[in-house]
Design an enzyme around this catalytic site. Structure first.
Site, PDB file in Angstrom:
ATOM      1  N   TRP A 102       0.827  -1.218   0.000  1.00 28.31           N
ATOM      2  CA  TRP A 102       0.000   0.000   0.000  1.00 28.31           C
ATOM      3  C   TRP A 102       0.854   1.258   0.000  1.00 28.31           C
ATOM      4  O   TRP A 102       0.475   2.271  -0.584  1.00 28.31           O
ATOM      5  CB  TRP A 102      -0.980  -0.038   1.173  1.00 28.31           C
ATOM      6  CG  TRP A 102      -1.943  -1.169   1.009  1.00 28.31           C
ATOM      7  CD1 TRP A 102      -2.040  -2.301   1.755  1.00 28.31           C
ATOM      8  CD2 TRP A 102      -2.922  -1.305  -0.036  1.00 28.31           C
ATOM      9  NE1 TRP A 102      -3.008  -3.126   1.256  1.00 28.31           N
ATOM     10  CE2 TRP A 102      -3.570  -2.549   0.163  1.00 28.31           C
ATOM     11  CE3 TRP A 102      -3.306  -0.500  -1.115  1.00 28.31           C
ATOM     12  CZ2 TRP A 102      -4.580  -2.997  -0.681  1.00 28.31           C
ATOM     13  CZ3 TRP A 102      -4.314  -0.951  -1.957  1.00 28.31           C
ATOM     14  CH2 TRP A 102      -4.942  -2.179  -1.737  1.00 28.31           C
ATOM     15  N   ASP A 172      -2.116   6.550   6.390  1.00 26.66           N
ATOM     16  CA  ASP A 172      -3.150   5.659   5.855  1.00 26.66           C
ATOM     17  C   ASP A 172      -3.449   4.628   6.939  1.00 26.66           C
ATOM     18  O   ASP A 172      -2.779   3.608   7.045  1.00 26.66           O
ATOM     19  CB  ASP A 172      -2.656   4.983   4.577  1.00 26.66           C
ATOM     20  CG  ASP A 172      -3.650   3.967   4.028  1.00 26.66           C
ATOM     21  OD1 ASP A 172      -4.722   3.779   4.652  1.00 26.66           O
ATOM     22  OD2 ASP A 172      -3.357   3.351   2.987  1.00 26.66           O
ATOM     23  N   LYS A 196     -12.435  -2.312   6.817  1.00 30.26           N
ATOM     24  CA  LYS A 196     -11.586  -3.180   7.634  1.00 30.26           C
ATOM     25  C   LYS A 196     -11.941  -3.071   9.111  1.00 30.26           C
ATOM     26  O   LYS A 196     -12.256  -4.059   9.751  1.00 30.26           O
ATOM     27  CB  LYS A 196     -10.108  -2.844   7.407  1.00 30.26           C
ATOM     28  CG  LYS A 196      -9.681  -2.998   5.949  1.00 30.26           C
ATOM     29  CD  LYS A 196      -8.234  -2.613   5.749  1.00 30.26           C
ATOM     30  CE  LYS A 196      -7.833  -2.633   4.289  1.00 30.26           C
ATOM     31  NZ  LYS A 196      -7.943  -3.953   3.652  1.00 30.26           N
TER      32      LYS A 196
END
Length: 360
Positions: A102, A172, A196
């Site tokens: 990511w 993030d 999530k």
């Protein structure tokens, strides 16, 4: 009906209590005669849902008053572009820490808008750790510093919040937000995809310091301007109302559990228990440096990869779902977010022990 244990990395498990409440309210929300999905996002009823969700999040994370909370669409992936578009603010360089898949995606997108300075990377060791503070070669003139506190795929989590001085820190937090307390004041901006640890897919939460708003890169689309969303209460267009409502229910559930402080205790216990089971095994292993082992995403490798498919098949029969590792790294991965209770972790450990006994 029998619900299984869901270890999916995202969309991930939701609290059963939240699902039951949504089920009860689905056809007729609070006597209004229609579903929450059917009502106007500008109605008094939905506006109250939205306002309460924001307040509950502020309470849970102790968000200072000089931060805006935005409920957006586009997923965390859209934030890879929105961050530089909004936070360059006349500068041409941004610092990024590279700790996995990511991080790399965020870096690739940012390069479309600015010069990216990778201040540290652990790629040479297959992203099995996070760099220490001393390893960060920061640029004091950078527009911001971006990092991924928890890499969902690799299961690598920072054990500290980077000190970036006067340069805004961007995080993030898609996979570890609300898992424990974080000092929001140390960040210029936090963003997180909901699917999530917040709620269902379709919503992205952005927490941004007010002084960072209002100076976007020339040509920035209206819907990519944080200031536009802040001014409109995240309703510049029709928001994902069902996801927002369900997210609000999750926030209420978290408060009822004792908030993020209680989640920290539970999550630490779950993770330590699972990592200890792996460490005690001769059949399973975890490649991540101990100090950076993620509380939320626990990858593990079988001693004999030929048994991977057997492990998945047998675990599914045992009611343990979505344990297959990401296609880019293979192996197994158990995501044990807030909504995955200790009973689920105990069941996984018991299955792993039995699998090792019969196949090891």
């Amino acid at each position: 009906m029998s619900r299984h244990f869901n270890f999916s990395a995202g969309p991930a498990a939701l609290p059963e209590e939240v699902l039951k409440t949504a089920q009860q309210e689905m056809l007729d929300w609070h006597g209004c005669g229609l579903s929450i999905m059917e009502m106007s996002h500008r109605s008094d009823e939905f506006m109250s849902v939205a306002a309460q969700a924001e307040q509950d999040l502020r309470d849970l994370m102790h968000i200072p008053d000089n931060y805006k909370v935005l409920f957006l669409q586009g997923g965390a992936t859209s934030q890879f572009a929105m961050v530089p578009l909004n936070l360059l603010r006349g500068k041409t360089t941004a610092d990024y820490i590279n700790t996995g898949v990511w991080s790399k995606k965020a870096i690739a997108e940012a390069k479309r808008y600015c010069d990216v300075n990778v201040v540290a990377t652990t790629e040479s060791t297959q992203f099995t750790s996070a760099p220490t503070q001393d390893e960060l070669v920061l640029n004091p003139d950078a527009a911001y510093v971006h990092y991924t506190p928890n890499e969902t795929i690799g299961g690598v989590e920072f054990d500290y919040i980077p000190d970036t001085g006067d340069v805004p820190l961007v995080a993030d937090m898609s996979s570890n937000i609300l898992s424990r307390p974080f000092d929001v004041s140390k960040f210029g901006l936090i963003y997180a995809g909901a699917q999530k640890n917040i709620g269902p897919a379709g919503l992205t939460v952005v927490i941004v310091r007010e002084d960072l708003l209002g100076d976007t890169l020339a040509g920035t689309p209206t819907m990519y301007d944080y200031a536009v969303h802040a001014a409109a209460g995240s309703m510049n267009n029709t928001p994902p109302t069902l996801a927002w409502y369900l997210t609000g229910l999750v926030f209420k559930w978290l408060k009822a559990q004792g908030g993020v402080e209680a989640m920290e205790v539970a999550n630490r216990r779950k993770a330590e228990k699972l990592y200890q089971a792996i460490a005690d095994s001769k059949f399973f292993s975890n490649p991540v440096v101990k100090r950076n082992q993620s509380w939320m995403n626990v990858p593990f490798i079988l001693a004999d990869s030929n048994l991977d498919s057997t492990f998945i098949a047998e675990s599914e029969k045992a009611g343990l779902l979505n344990l297959q590792g990401h296609r880019s790294v293979g192996g197994m991965r158990a995501s044990i977010y807030n909504a995955v209770n200790e009973q689920a972790v105990d069941a996984l450990i018991a299955f792993m022990n039995e699998f090792e006994r019969t196949h090891g």
